[in-house]
Design a protein around this motif. Sequence first.
Motif, PDB file in Angstrom:
ATOM      1  N   SER A 263       0.821  -1.215   0.000  1.00 39.87           N
ATOM      2  CA  SER A 263       0.000   0.000   0.000  1.00 39.87           C
ATOM      3  C   SER A 263       0.849   1.257   0.000  1.00 39.87           C
ATOM      4  CB  SER A 263      -0.927   0.007   1.220  1.00 39.87           C
ATOM      5  OG  SER A 263      -1.817  -1.079   1.183  1.00 39.87           O
ATOM      6  N   ASN A 264       1.916   1.254   0.783  1.00 35.31           N
ATOM      7  CA  ASN A 264       2.785   2.423   0.888  1.00 35.31           C
ATOM      8  C   ASN A 264       4.210   1.922   1.063  1.00 35.31           C
ATOM      9  OD1 ASN A 264       4.315   4.661   1.809  1.00 35.31           O
ATOM     10  ND2 ASN A 264       2.478   5.643   2.638  1.00 35.31           N
ATOM     11  N   ILE A 274      -6.856 -11.476   2.695  1.00 35.88           N
ATOM     12  CA  ILE A 274      -6.790 -11.922   1.310  1.00 35.88           C
ATOM     13  C   ILE A 274      -7.837 -13.008   1.106  1.00 35.88           C
ATOM     14  CG2 ILE A 274      -5.376 -13.019  -0.472  1.00 35.88           C
ATOM     15  CD1 ILE A 274      -2.906 -11.858   0.901  1.00 35.88           C
ATOM     16  N   LEU A 275      -8.692 -12.812   0.120  1.00 35.53           N
ATOM     17  CA  LEU A 275      -9.678 -13.829  -0.254  1.00 35.53           C
ATOM     18  C   LEU A 275      -9.063 -14.679  -1.358  1.00 35.53           C
ATOM     19  CD1 LEU A 275     -12.710 -14.629   0.305  1.00 35.53           C
ATOM     20  CD2 LEU A 275     -13.226 -13.431  -1.822  1.00 35.53           C
ATOM     21  N   ALA A 276      -8.840 -15.957  -1.058  1.00 37.98           N
ATOM     22  CA  ALA A 276      -8.138 -16.854  -1.986  1.00 37.98           C
ATOM     23  C   ALA A 276      -9.096 -17.908  -2.545  1.00 37.98           C
ATOM     24  CB  ALA A 276      -6.979 -17.537  -1.265  1.00 37.98           C
ATOM     25  N   PHE A 277      -8.661 -18.591  -3.603  1.00 33.92           N
ATOM     26  CA  PHE A 277      -9.462 -19.664  -4.205  1.00 33.92           C
ATOM     27  C   PHE A 277      -8.501 -20.667  -4.829  1.00 33.92           C
ATOM     28  CE2 PHE A 277     -12.258 -21.774  -7.190  1.00 33.92           C
ATOM     29  CZ  PHE A 277     -13.477 -21.805  -6.521  1.00 33.92           C
ATOM     30  N   ASP A 310      -7.613  -0.347   2.167  1.00 27.19           N
ATOM     31  CA  ASP A 310      -7.404  -0.231   0.727  1.00 27.19           C
ATOM     32  C   ASP A 310      -7.914  -1.499   0.055  1.00 27.19           C
ATOM     33  OD1 ASP A 310      -6.123   2.245   0.974  1.00 27.19           O
ATOM     34  OD2 ASP A 310      -4.191   1.289   1.342  1.00 27.19           O
ATOM     35  N   PHE A 311      -8.815  -1.333  -0.911  1.00 25.26           N
ATOM     36  CA  PHE A 311      -9.390  -2.468  -1.630  1.00 25.26           C
ATOM     37  C   PHE A 311      -8.619  -2.702  -2.921  1.00 25.26           C
ATOM     38  CE2 PHE A 311     -12.369  -3.722  -5.076  1.00 25.26           C
ATOM     39  CZ  PHE A 311     -12.589  -5.034  -4.669  1.00 25.26           C
ATOM     40  N   HIS A 312      -8.243  -3.960  -3.174  1.00 22.94           N
ATOM     41  CA  HIS A 312      -7.520  -4.321  -4.384  1.00 22.94           C
ATOM     42  C   HIS A 312      -8.190  -5.543  -5.016  1.00 22.94           C
ATOM     43  CE1 HIS A 312      -4.093  -1.712  -3.266  1.00 22.94           C
ATOM     44  NE2 HIS A 312      -4.374  -2.105  -2.044  1.00 22.94           N
ATOM     45  N   ASP A 313      -8.595  -5.415  -6.256  1.00 20.54           N
ATOM     46  CA  ASP A 313      -9.178  -6.526  -7.014  1.00 20.54           C
ATOM     47  C   ASP A 313      -8.103  -7.065  -7.943  1.00 20.54           C
ATOM     48  OD1 ASP A 313     -10.470  -8.215  -8.756  1.00 20.54           O
ATOM     49  OD2 ASP A 313     -12.221  -6.938  -9.021  1.00 20.54           O
ATOM     50  N   HIS A 314      -7.510  -8.200  -7.582  1.00 21.93           N
ATOM     51  CA  HIS A 314      -6.378  -8.722  -8.347  1.00 21.93           C
ATOM     52  C   HIS A 314      -6.783  -9.792  -9.361  1.00 21.93           C
ATOM     53  CE1 HIS A 314      -3.360  -6.420  -6.319  1.00 21.93           C
ATOM     54  NE2 HIS A 314      -3.819  -6.789  -5.150  1.00 21.93           N
ATOM     55  N   HIS A 325      -5.142 -15.474  -5.428  1.00 20.03           N
ATOM     56  CA  HIS A 325      -5.347 -14.500  -4.334  1.00 20.03           C
ATOM     57  C   HIS A 325      -6.074 -13.298  -4.917  1.00 20.03           C
ATOM     58  CE1 HIS A 325      -1.515 -16.750  -3.534  1.00 20.03           C
ATOM     59  NE2 HIS A 325      -2.247 -17.091  -2.496  1.00 20.03           N
ATOM     60  N   ASN A 326      -7.390 -13.387  -4.934  1.00 19.26           N
ATOM     61  CA  ASN A 326      -8.182 -12.550  -5.818  1.00 19.26           C
ATOM     62  C   ASN A 326      -8.501 -11.169  -5.272  1.00 19.26           C
ATOM     63  OD1 ASN A 326      -9.156 -14.725  -7.972  1.00 19.26           O
ATOM     64  ND2 ASN A 326      -9.192 -15.672  -5.939  1.00 19.26           N
TER      65      ASN A 326
END
Length: 385
Positions: A263-264, A274-277, A310-314, A325-326
């Motif tokens: 993030s910084n 982390i939302l993983a699949f 901080d939201f990150h859509d990977h 790691h979505n």
Amino acid sequence: MSDSLFSALRKYPKSQELDPIENFITEGFAWLLRNKELLAREFIDYLNQKLPEPLPLTHILPEWKTQHTFPGGQIDMVADFGQFALIFEHKIWSYLSPGQLDKYRDYAESNLKWSQKYKLILITGLTRQHEQQPDLALTWSDVYKFLKHWLETKSEDSLVHDFIDMLAEENLGPAAPVSYESIVSYLPAQSLLPNLKNMTLRAAEANWCWVAERIGFEKDALIPCVPVKYQWGRLGLDLLDGWFPGIFIGTLIDGFDHHVQLSNFHLGPDFCLILAFHIEKWERFEGHFFNSDEYTKLRSRLKENSGTWDFHDHRFEATRPNHWHNLHLRKPLAEVLRGTITFDDQVERFISQGREVIELLLAGGELEALINRLHPVARNSISPV
């Protein structure tokens, strides 16, 4: 008192608690601005370009004051335009004291001459020292670059040369590849990973089973947490070991494996969810999971409002997608642990911030609905797809 450079440098107060270099730099810089009109005008124009709102009265040269004392403390440097002021706080390697800039704001707003017409400018050794929301935050490296550019394009001046040489000698110029910061941080940093692991191990002893039940699993089918370990650049808890989905809570130390930036950069590792699949084990369900209405609504909600995270859509919005790691919710670990003193304080902060970010993820009910519809061991039987 004489306004010679050497008289100015003699002004700093004697104290065993103050590093003289901070006062030397303040007095030297103020003397240059006070005695070199062209430089002062250029510096005010430089600040004007960086401030979010333009300055009034910039056609007037201010009076440059140092060690400006008021009932709540002492201001390092003031550019007094009469009805307007620039208030400077200078730090080398130390941080602001709690509420320091608020004291300056209170003083400026009570000053009949300045009232609301003032700007707070913070100049520090490192970007990571920028805090308490000044109107403008710079580093001494920025000042170095400004002065060097002025020397190259406007005027040759031996005293300005000497000043930027002093900044460089004090490691306040542009960072070299082997930087002062990296050298002095090396040994203290060796304790970071073992201390983080101890904190995470203690936090793992808290009851995290509520997450699996809340997300849609039967009590007798709870998927246990995996042991705390450092891998893939991260250290923390995998709360749902099956990765349908996985929920990781902990510290992202290095984003290389996950194809992400922290993030910084100046604040170092992130505390994150982390939302993983598992795209190999659950290949049959991957498309149905991520292209579902529920997941689309989850992404949209968090993108619109993720609070202090901080939201990150990977998966869908990254240059280099990461299908394992979505979705990330992150903030600098330094911010998460700010103000903690003891080991127990830090463990409690890990648990409370972990709970907060999990609640944020689950608040809309989208993930629960999706798992109830798709997961083989969810409360509802699996839907045909």
